[in-house]
Write an enzyme that holds these catalytic residues in place. Sequence first.
Site, PDB file in Angstrom:
ATOM      1  N   LYS A  92       0.832  -1.198   0.000  1.00 39.43           N
ATOM      2  CA  LYS A  92       0.000   0.000   0.000  1.00 39.43           C
ATOM      3  C   LYS A  92       0.874   1.258   0.000  1.00 39.43           C
ATOM      4  O   LYS A  92       2.029   1.214   0.449  1.00 39.43           O
ATOM      5  CB  LYS A  92      -0.878   0.030   1.258  1.00 39.43           C
ATOM      6  N   ARG A 118     -10.673 -11.390   1.458  1.00 33.71           N
ATOM      7  CA  ARG A 118     -11.525 -12.433   0.863  1.00 33.71           C
ATOM      8  C   ARG A 118     -10.827 -13.794   0.891  1.00 33.71           C
ATOM      9  O   ARG A 118     -11.486 -14.823   0.972  1.00 33.71           O
ATOM     10  CB  ARG A 118     -11.919 -12.030  -0.555  1.00 33.71           C
TER      11      ARG A 118
END
Length: 503
Positions: A280, A354
């Site tokens: 990130k 996920r």
Amino acid sequence: MDFSIKTFDAKTTLANIKAGCIAVGVFEGKQLSSAAKALDTSGALAAAVKSGDITGKAGSTLMLRSVTGVQAERVLLVGLGKANPLSQKDFGSAVRAVASVFAAIGASDAVIALPLDDVKDSSTAWAINCAVIAIESNAYRFDEMKSKKDPLPESVKKVIFAVSAEDADAAKASITSSVALAHGMNLTKDLGNLPPNICTPTYLSEIARKMAKDFKLGIEVLDRKQLEALKMGSFLSVTNGSIEPPKFIVLKHMGGKAKDAPVVLVGKGITFDSGGISLKPGANMDEMKYDMCGAATVLGTFRAIAELKLKLNVIGVIATCENMPSGSATRPGDIVTSMSGQTIEVLNTDAEGRLVLCDALTYVERFKPAAVVDIATLTGACVVALGNHNTGLFTRHDEAHDSLAEELLAAGKTAGDTAWRMPIEEAYNEQLKSNFADMANIGTPGGGSITAAAFLERFTQQYTWAHLDIAGTAWKSGAAKGATGRPVPLLTTFLQNRVTAAK
């Protein structure tokens, strides 16, 4: 904070109550509430309103001291907005203003004599819950990591609600429920606000064990070897770059009948999300400690329902680990095999939530659940779609899932912790196609929160399921940075409503 009720009649009037403060209402149009009129034996309140010192706008306040004919030391006039009807929004503004004033006055006790039974589409119990949560939220502090604590201001420590005799039982029950909810929210906030070097997967498991001991809950904590034996290759792929061991926490609150199918809550617990190899940007990366707020929500909700001894079978499942870059980290392009046997091409290691949740959602099939709700700070796309106001709600479209969605939406509306239903349609699955595996872990551009939900949906075919994307609602940024405790109110109300519906 200590909360209680007091009923009033001709012999026990508000004017005769000795307290540090009494809060009464003023509507727009310079109209005193019925309690304010009853208190205003000298005309001082009416004179203050007539002078224009308070307009009645929702959330406005005016403090009066040593009012003639009133035994309380102070009278707090609180703006309620428009009367007939008094809206939930305006009442919420009013009690938040009361909470702010109570936190900054030198009175040990106070009475709230607002029109609790006059809020549109609500009840005295709802109004008390709204006030208790406002007061507890205003009083919340997180300074345990500071070497010098911030000095606490003088504030009210005991709050008494003025209610009618017929509302007394409902009011008492609401206080009990509201305080338990506040405790659950505070736990969720504390866990979210802790730094990631302290709030690790192991720390979360220790908190779960302590809560299980305190409230006599069932608990099981699975470690790496057990997860490997279960073939949770998707979950374990996220942990590859971190030295922190993963934990898989199972909590059981079996308050219902033994034969009743449980409701299962599944929480994403990424205690720090660097993005992995798909690193990130550095700006605001510190806020990725909040990527475990789904796990914190499950623990906070269990704290609330355990304190309430809720007569419902509820199982909490938390998959928790770190997502870190290192020489052993999962790479973009790697293919992993989930517990379900489905293979996943990892195109972006920052779409790790996920990968963790899909194995947890497969694991919970063994409980033959009545319903499963997963909670996750899953996608920035949900923040783009809904901002910081509504949690994203996703589920299939059929009779059972539509019913579950309506339950969750209604609970959110009641609790003031709202959600908004988003679509899941077969067309979105086209975006998850992979040339080399059963699916990719990210979709092609567009509808990012929906494709994430569509990914999870592939692992939930054996039961009724809903997904809550809390990326926009679990914490605040900027000057008010901190965990919000959402969606503990939504989920606790949802579970309470299930008990009520079963009676």
